[in-house]
Write an enzyme that holds these catalytic residues in place. Structure first.
Site, PDB file in Angstrom:
ATOM      1  N   TYR A 215       9.915  21.004 -10.459  1.00 14.64           N
ATOM      2  CA  TYR A 215      10.544  19.599  -9.710  1.00 14.64           C
ATOM      3  C   TYR A 215      10.874  18.657 -11.076  1.00 14.64           C
ATOM      4  CZ  TYR A 215      10.319  20.542  -4.680  1.00 14.64           C
ATOM      5  OH  TYR A 215      10.757  21.218  -3.339  1.00 14.64           O
TER       6      TYR A 215
ATOM      7  N   ASP B 139      13.339  15.660   1.412  1.00 17.81           N
ATOM      8  CA  ASP B 139      13.899  14.476   2.198  1.00 17.81           C
ATOM      9  C   ASP B 139      14.905  13.838   1.689  1.00 17.81           C
ATOM     10  OD1 ASP B 139      11.004  15.020   3.505  1.00 17.81           O
ATOM     11  OD2 ASP B 139       9.670  13.599   2.068  1.00 17.81           O
TER      12      ASP B 139
END
Length: 246
Positions: free
Chosen positions: A110, A52
């Site tokens: 992540y 994003d």
């Protein structure tokens, strides 16, 4: 045609995300523009997944097909000569034409970086949390996320996929001096899943939830029962692994 596996890193601060879109510059658009200059025609790149706006990457993996005959590692130098300074080609290698950056991924890692004191030089790369945090409670909460679960409660309500079962192999909180980071390794992640998990575990750390409430949230399969969605700029796509999981 040859298929190239390309690993890139980027600072997502000034981008509207990875994937090409009508409004706002993107990582994909920048990479494809440079490859188009090199090839004299459009070259489509496929990523392991999209990130994003304001989300960063240390090890995003792409693939693209090329008719150029130069050695694969020369793509790194050529790309870095033309890419903006906040996008960097790390490595390139020729791979089998069956390789697929997205569908071939077996594990993704992540990381989410937070700090508890204000540092203006880290304002785009770590999220400042000013309230006290109980690290031990957060680690207890993370343990409940490990395993194969339906993560509906930890994904956006209108997700693009119906199957929300994912496997998390590792979930930990690492302290590194003035900062700490959450580390998640999983088979794959739903849209906003990492940010919602982080936001929820931070709520555990501040005393809003008990660590064992994570089990209840998973069981209820309802986004409304989990915590906040953490801001995007603390999140990094750290690594993508294509080796078979035992």
């Amino acid at each position: 045609m040859r298929r190239i596996k390309l690993t890139i890193a980027y600072d997502g601060t000034n981008y509207a995300g990875y994937q090409v879109q009508p409004n706002g510059n993107t990582i994909q658009a920048e990479v494809e523009a440079v490859l188009a200059r090199m090839h004299g025609q459009r070259v489509k790149v496929v990523a392991s997944g999209r990130t994003d706006a304001r989300v960063h990457a240390k090890g995003q993996v792409l693939h693209f097909d090329t008719h150029l005959q130069m050695p694969a590692d020369r793509f790194v130098k050529a790309l870095n000569a033309m890419l903006p300074d906040d996008i960097h080609a790390c490595s390139a290698e020729e791979t089998e034409t069956s390789f697929h950056a997205r569908y071939g991924a077996k594990r993704k890692e992540y990381r989410y970086v937070i700090r508890q004191d204000v540092d203006p030089f880290r304002r785009h790369h770590a999220v400042t949390v000013t309230y006290p945090l109980d690290v031990e409670r957060m680690r207890q909460a993370l343990a409940h996320l490990v395993g194969t679960h339906d993560f509906t409660s930890f994904s956006v309500t209108k997700a693009e996929v119906e199957d929300r079962v994912r496997t998390i192999y590792e979930a930990e909180l690492v302290e590194t001096g003035e900062e700490m980071y959450f580390r998640f390794v999983g088979s794959g992640f739903l849209y906003n899943q990492v940010r919602i998990m982080v936001g929820t575990v931070l709520d555990v750390g501040r005393g809003k939830y008990e660590p064992r409430d994570i089990e209840r949230m998973l069981a209820e399969k309802d986004r409304r029962v989990a915590g906040i969605t953490a801001p995007p700029h603390g999140l990094y796509l750290w690594n993508v692994n294509y080796e078979k999981v035992d």
